[in-house]
Design a protein around this motif. Sequence first.
Motif, PDB file in Angstrom:
ATOM      1  N   ILE A   1     -40.637  23.558  25.253  1.00 27.32           N
ATOM      2  CA  ILE A   1     -41.064  23.561  26.649  1.00 27.32           C
ATOM      3  C   ILE A   1     -42.586  23.457  26.740  1.00 27.32           C
ATOM      4  CG2 ILE A   1     -41.340  25.082  28.654  1.00 27.32           C
ATOM      5  CD1 ILE A   1     -38.717  23.875  28.773  1.00 27.32           C
TER       6      ILE A   1
ATOM      7  N   TYR B   1     -37.037  26.992  21.824  1.00 26.05           N
ATOM      8  CA  TYR B   1     -37.022  26.622  23.240  1.00 26.05           C
ATOM      9  C   TYR B   1     -38.436  26.704  23.822  1.00 26.05           C
ATOM     10  CZ  TYR B   1     -35.947  26.935  28.206  1.00 26.05           C
ATOM     11  OH  TYR B   1     -35.919  26.738  29.550  1.00 26.05           O
ATOM     12  N   THR B   2     -39.115  27.841  23.550  1.00 30.68           N
ATOM     13  CA  THR B   2     -40.480  28.018  24.054  1.00 30.68           C
ATOM     14  C   THR B   2     -41.397  26.910  23.530  1.00 30.68           C
ATOM     15  OG1 THR B   2     -40.046  30.369  23.820  1.00 30.68           O
ATOM     16  CG2 THR B   2     -42.312  29.719  24.338  1.00 30.68           C
TER      17      THR B   2
ATOM     18  N   ASN C   1     -34.823  31.031  20.615  1.00 27.69           N
ATOM     19  CA  ASN C   1     -35.735  31.320  21.718  1.00 27.69           C
ATOM     20  C   ASN C   1     -37.116  30.707  21.476  1.00 27.69           C
ATOM     21  OD1 ASN C   1     -35.527  32.499  24.158  1.00 27.69           O
ATOM     22  ND2 ASN C   1     -34.947  34.504  23.322  1.00 27.69           N
TER      23      ASN C   1
END
Lengths: 263, 358
Positions: free
Chosen positions: A65, A61-62, A58
Amino acid sequence: MVKRIMEKFYVGLILLFLYAPIFVLIVLSFNQAKSRSKWGGFTLHWYRELFKNKYIMNALYTTLIIALLSALIATIIGTVAAIAISSMRKPPRTILIGITNIPLLNADIVTGLSLMLLFVALRFTLGFTSVLISHITFNIPYVILSVMPKIRQLSPNTYEAALDLGASPIYAFFKVILPDIFPGVLTGFFLAFTMSLDDFVITHFTKGPQINTLSTKIYTEVRKGIKPEIYALSTLMFIAVLLLLVIINRRNADKKDTIKKFD
Amino acid sequence: MTDNKLINLINISKSYGDNVVLDELNLYIRENEFLTLLGPSGCGKTTTLRIIGGFENPDKGQVIFEGKDITKLPPNERQLNTVFQKYALFTHMTIAENIAFGLKIKKKSKDYINDKIKYALKLVNLDGFENRMPDSLSGGQQQRIAIARAIVNEPKVLLLDEPLGALDLKLRQDMQYELIRLKNELGITFIYVTHDQEEALTMSDTVVVMNQGYIQQIGSPEDIYNEPQNAFVADFIGESNILPSIMIEDKLVNILGTSFACVDTGFGRNKPVDVVIRPEDIDLVKPEDGIIKGVVTSLLFKGVHYEMEVNANGHDWLVHSTDLVPVGNEVGIWVDPYDIQIMNKPESEDEEAVELDI
C-alpha cells in the motif's frame, strides 16, 4: 574459437556471481530440513506457513500500500515539478535541479533521522501517514530524474502545435505531452515503487511502534533467528520483481517492433 | 491577392530583458498574399510570426485580424495555423490521427474527418500514408504532413516558420514548388519566415526584409533585388558592390572619383550616397571603351559564370561574367545607367546594420 569460449565463460562467471546467492535462497525456500546446509527434500511447507503468518501478511500489505500510494503521489508531484522546472529560465532551473538532487545523494540515515525529528517537532504521531509522507519525499527526486530527459527530448514546438490546432492547454497536456513523456513517467513510477519496497532505514526511523513494512519486519524477525519462511517470502518478492521487469521489457520491445514494421 | 488587409500589426514592440527584439513594428498582410519575413537570425522575424500566432505577447502594440483586436487571444482561439521548423508532429499518433487532431477538437463528424484526411494527403502527395507513424517518414514527408495537419482546419492564414530549414538543398527546391502550388490551390494567405534569400525571392508576392528588430524594406522580390533601399538589403540579398559615392546632380553620380550616368533623381546636389551595382550588371569591355579602367586581380570559375575581381579607382569591383578575362589583363568597366541603384546613407545607427551574423 578460444576467444568465443572465453567470452562464454566470462558471461557465465558474471551470471554466476549475480545469481548464485538468489539461487541458494530459492533452493532453501523449498528445503524440507530447517538446516541451511542439508537438503531434506522438496516441500511447499514454508510457503504455506508464510501465508498463514498474520504478521508477515500484514507487513506485506502495508508495504504494498505504501509503495503504491507513495509511488503514485510522487509520480504526479514529480512529473508536474519536472515540467515546471524545464520551462524555467536557466539560472533558477540549475539551482532547482541541484536542490531536488540533494535527497538522492543524502545518506538514508540522515534523511530518516531528520524526517523523524521534523515529525516529532510538529507533534505528528509516527505511523502509517508519516511513513507514507517520508516515502513520497524521497521518491520525488527519482521521478523528476526519469521524467526530465523525456521532457528535454520533446520537440519544443509540440505543445505549441497542439494549441495552434485548437487544443486547450489541459487537453494539449493530456493528449500530446503526457503520451510523449509517458515512458519516463512510467519508469519514474516503477523506480519509486521499487525504492519504497526496498527502503529500510528511513522507514525504520519514521514508522513508530504500530506498523511494520516487510523490511522492518524481516529485520526484527532476523534478530530472533532466520526462519525459512523468510526465504519463501524473499523468493516471492524476487519473482514478482522479475515478472515486472519482463513485462516492462516486452512492452518496450513491442513498441520498437511496430515502428520497425513501417520502415 | 486582394487589397483587403487581413492582418495588421500596429506599433509592435517586444524585448527579452535588455534585448530589444522588435521596436515599433508596423506591417499589414493582405488577403491571399504570400508574404515572407526575411532576415538574418536574431532579426525579429520569428518573434513577429510567433506574435501573429499567439505564442508570444507583444510588450506594446496591437495585432488586428479581420478588423478585430486579437492581441490577447490565446493561440487555440485564433483562426490561423502554424507549420513549425521542426515539424512538431505528435510522434505517438499515426499520420491520420495527427491530421485529425484539430478536427476532433472541433467535434467534426467521422465522415467529414476521413474525407479531410484523404483530401489533405492527396494535396501533399502522400496518399495512403494514413496508418504510418511519423518516425517512419523522411524529413520532407514529415514536413508535408505538418502542412496537411495545418490546412485541414481551413485556416485563413498559414504561418510557416522556416519550414524547409532542416531539409537538404534538392528537397528544399522541390518543396518550394510544392508550396507555391499549395498556396494557389488553397487560395489562402501564407506568412513565411526564412533567412534564405533565394527561398524568399522564389516564392513570395511580398518580401519584408528585417534586421535588428526593424523592417528594412518591403516590396516585391524584383523591387528588393533590383532596388535595395539601403546597404543592408543590398548586401543581404545576393552579392553586390556597395560603393560610397556622391550624387552630383540628378542622373549623375560620382563613384570613387569618376562620374557615372544614372537614372535616379531627387537626391539633391553633392549629397553623399551609397551606390549598389550587382556584379552581373558590370560589363567588361576593352580598356578604352570603359567608363573606368581596371586590372583583373582574381578569377574563379563558378559554373554558370566566372567571378572576377577588378581593381579600379582603388576598389576591388566584384564582377560576374560568362566571358573569361585572365588575371593581370587590363579591362574597361561599363555600367548601364539603369543598373546603378542609388541609396540614402543610413541616418541612424539602428538603420545601419550591415554587419551580418549568419
